[in-house]
Design a protein around this motif. Structure first.
Motif, PDB file in Angstrom:
ATOM      1  N   TYR A 234      86.721  82.117  40.828  1.00  0.00           N
ATOM      2  CA  TYR A 234      85.451  82.068  41.538  1.00  0.00           C
ATOM      3  C   TYR A 234      84.898  83.488  41.654  1.00  0.00           C
ATOM      4  O   TYR A 234      85.653  84.437  41.865  1.00  0.00           O
ATOM      5  CB  TYR A 234      85.631  81.491  42.942  1.00  0.00           C
ATOM      6  CG  TYR A 234      85.935  80.018  42.974  1.00  0.00           C
ATOM      7  CD1 TYR A 234      84.919  79.077  42.919  1.00  0.00           C
ATOM      8  CD2 TYR A 234      87.251  79.561  43.069  1.00  0.00           C
ATOM      9  CE1 TYR A 234      85.199  77.714  42.954  1.00  0.00           C
ATOM     10  CE2 TYR A 234      87.539  78.203  43.104  1.00  0.00           C
ATOM     11  CZ  TYR A 234      86.510  77.285  43.042  1.00  0.00           C
ATOM     12  OH  TYR A 234      86.790  75.949  43.066  1.00  0.00           O
ATOM     13  N   THR A 268      78.747  73.381  38.449  1.00  0.00           N
ATOM     14  CA  THR A 268      78.050  73.006  39.686  1.00  0.00           C
ATOM     15  C   THR A 268      78.946  72.303  40.705  1.00  0.00           C
ATOM     16  O   THR A 268      78.444  71.801  41.709  1.00  0.00           O
ATOM     17  CB  THR A 268      76.858  72.087  39.361  1.00  0.00           C
ATOM     18  OG1 THR A 268      77.327  70.925  38.643  1.00  0.00           O
ATOM     19  CG2 THR A 268      75.824  72.805  38.523  1.00  0.00           C
ATOM     20  N   ASN A 270      80.887  71.351  43.833  1.00  0.00           N
ATOM     21  CA  ASN A 270      80.706  71.816  45.216  1.00  0.00           C
ATOM     22  C   ASN A 270      81.777  71.275  46.153  1.00  0.00           C
ATOM     23  O   ASN A 270      81.570  71.179  47.356  1.00  0.00           O
ATOM     24  CB  ASN A 270      79.317  71.428  45.733  1.00  0.00           C
ATOM     25  CG  ASN A 270      79.131  69.920  45.809  1.00  0.00           C
ATOM     26  OD1 ASN A 270      80.019  69.153  45.423  1.00  0.00           O
ATOM     27  ND2 ASN A 270      77.976  69.493  46.296  1.00  0.00           N
ATOM     28  N   ASN A 277      79.130  77.434  46.356  1.00  0.00           N
ATOM     29  CA  ASN A 277      78.047  76.667  45.744  1.00  0.00           C
ATOM     30  C   ASN A 277      76.752  76.862  46.520  1.00  0.00           C
ATOM     31  O   ASN A 277      75.676  77.011  45.930  1.00  0.00           O
ATOM     32  CB  ASN A 277      78.441  75.183  45.706  1.00  0.00           C
ATOM     33  CG  ASN A 277      77.431  74.327  44.988  1.00  0.00           C
ATOM     34  OD1 ASN A 277      76.394  74.018  45.536  1.00  0.00           O
ATOM     35  ND2 ASN A 277      77.742  73.939  43.754  1.00  0.00           N
ATOM     36  N   TYR A 283      75.395  77.025  42.026  1.00  0.00           N
ATOM     37  CA  TYR A 283      76.403  77.428  41.035  1.00  0.00           C
ATOM     38  C   TYR A 283      77.757  77.529  41.722  1.00  0.00           C
ATOM     39  O   TYR A 283      77.891  78.176  42.757  1.00  0.00           O
ATOM     40  CB  TYR A 283      75.994  78.764  40.409  1.00  0.00           C
ATOM     41  CG  TYR A 283      77.014  79.433  39.519  1.00  0.00           C
ATOM     42  CD1 TYR A 283      77.868  78.714  38.687  1.00  0.00           C
ATOM     43  CD2 TYR A 283      77.104  80.830  39.489  1.00  0.00           C
ATOM     44  CE1 TYR A 283      78.789  79.350  37.865  1.00  0.00           C
ATOM     45  CE2 TYR A 283      78.005  81.479  38.658  1.00  0.00           C
ATOM     46  CZ  TYR A 283      78.853  80.737  37.858  1.00  0.00           C
ATOM     47  OH  TYR A 283      79.768  81.379  37.032  1.00  0.00           O
ATOM     48  N   SER A 284      78.762  76.904  41.160  1.00  0.00           N
ATOM     49  CA  SER A 284      80.101  76.932  41.762  1.00  0.00           C
ATOM     50  C   SER A 284      80.694  78.330  41.791  1.00  0.00           C
ATOM     51  O   SER A 284      81.600  78.601  42.561  1.00  0.00           O
ATOM     52  CB  SER A 284      81.044  76.019  40.962  1.00  0.00           C
ATOM     53  OG  SER A 284      81.281  76.556  39.669  1.00  0.00           O
TER      54      SER A 284
END
Length: 395
Positions: A234, A268, A270, A277, A283-284
């Protein structure tokens, strides 16, 4: 007696059926290795803890065919690529020693080093001494490195102050923004790569832990793969708040570029990190950690990617925010490429502080199987590989 025979036959049949029923209940389940990588693992389990081996479809090599220089007839058009400063020599040598020991001493692919200033004689001498392969030392053209003319300097200064207040790393370093932009859309335009099809990006201070006995570039070519990664993370959403909105603008203008077998759900998601997100506006923030990437340059040279990069470049986010090449590459791959052409190199042991890819293999030394972080347990939540396996698989 005539009646007794059917009774006995029915009794025997009943016993057989009962045995079959019990066997169905108690039989062992198939192992992961027997059903292949198409079966997804539980999303919170590191798949490197499970039995693994080299990917299918690899070819053995002959040392004569991969001899250094022109004698190496089996090599394809590929290079090991490093953007590195003169003062990072020791870290570059450490990374070179690891990769030469585990892989390149068998294949002798050339090294191509890039710098925005000329390399010193010491840098050239010591790096060349670390490998039998050819080393090439390239200067980045000024027009590829300088801050573009459309960037407003005052706005850049104000923007970096905001990013710094939000604890965004390297926000005030102009050179870091320049590096992210160059790695995103300019490196492949260098004349030194004009005839290259594949590259393996290597950064200073990274570690490689596992003996790899096949030509990874030929594997990419023979199996029609565009991109290879080891770690999937992430990103910090505060560094890219407008990247996804700008992406949505672009694909609204060019829906023809979106591949039918895309990875939009991965981009995407979430569920696991809804905070990311939300802050990244849909956007993740999942991305391939691009300090390791093995890729086909044809993708970056495609019209879809060129148009996408130019759109982002004009939007200014490489400087007004801190758009990195990792999310930019990842979003483009996730939208414009067939997701089946993206490969997880689970057998390549790798570390870029503070994260690891540590396979379960006797060919690996120096890292703990399944280990993901350098000991800071809270960093485990940054692992986005489960999302990739959930939506795309392990191909």
């Amino acid at each position: 007696m005539a009646i007794a025979r059917p009774v006995r036959a029915l009794g025997l049949a009943a016993i057989v059926m009962w045995c079959f029923f019990v066997w169905q209940l108690l039989k062992p389940t198939a192992s992961l290795s027997s059903i292949g990588d198409s079966r997804l693992l539980p999303t919170e389990r590191d798949p490197n803890l499970d039995p693994t081996g080299e990917p299918e479809g690899i070819l053995t090599y002959s040392s004569d065919e991969y001899a250094p220089g022109p004698a190496g007839t089996a090599r394809i058009n590929a290079t090991l690529l490093a953007l590195v400063r003169n003062e990072e020599l020791d870290g570059m040598l450490q990374a070179m020693h690891d990769l030469e020991r585990t892989w390149n001493h068998k294949f002798n692919y050339p090294w191509t080093f890039f710098n925005d200033v000329p390399f010193t004689a010491e840098f050239k001498k010591r790096t060349q001494a670390a490998t039998k392969a050819e080393c090439r030392y390239e200067l980045i053209p000024k027009e590829h490195w300088e801050v573009p003319s459309w960037i407003n300097h005052d706005l850049f200064i104000e923007s970096t102050k905001i990013l710094e207040e939000q604890d965004v790393q390297y926000a005030t370093k102009v050179s870091y923004h320049q590096m992210c932009r160059w790695n995103s859309g300019l490196f492949y335009k260098h004349p030194a790569l004009a005839n290259m099809q594949y590259y393996w990006r290597v950064e200073p201070k990274v570690h490689f832990f596992c003996d790899v006995d096949y030509d990874v570039f030929r594997y990419m070519q023979d199996n029609n793969k565009t991109y290879g990664f080891t770690i999937n993370l992430y990103d910090a959403p505060q560094s890219i708040p407008s990247l996804w909105p700008e992406t949505l603008k672009f694909i609204a203008e060019h829906p023809e570029y979106v591949h039918e077998n895309n990875a939009m759900k991965w981009l995407t998601d979430n569920i696991r990190r809804p905070d990311h997100n939300t802050k990244a506006q849909g956007y993740s923030t999942c991305h391939f950690w691009s300090n390791f990437e093995i890729a086909d340059l044809s993708f970056w040279r495609s019209k879809a990617y060129e148009d996408y990069f130019n759109h982002l470049d004009r939007a200014g986010g490489f400087f007004y925010e801190r758009w990195g090449d990792a999310p930019v590459h990842s979003i483009a791959l996730g939208l414009f490429e067939d997701s089946s052409r993206i490969h997880w190199f689970r057998d390549i042991g790798y570390q870029h502080i503070p994260f690891f890819n540590c396979p379960n293999s006797p060919k690996c030394k120096g890292c703990v199987t399944g280990r993901f972080t350098d000991g800071q347990a809270w960093l485990n939540k940054e692992d986005c590989r489960p999302n990739w396996f959930k939506y795309v698989g392990m191909g």
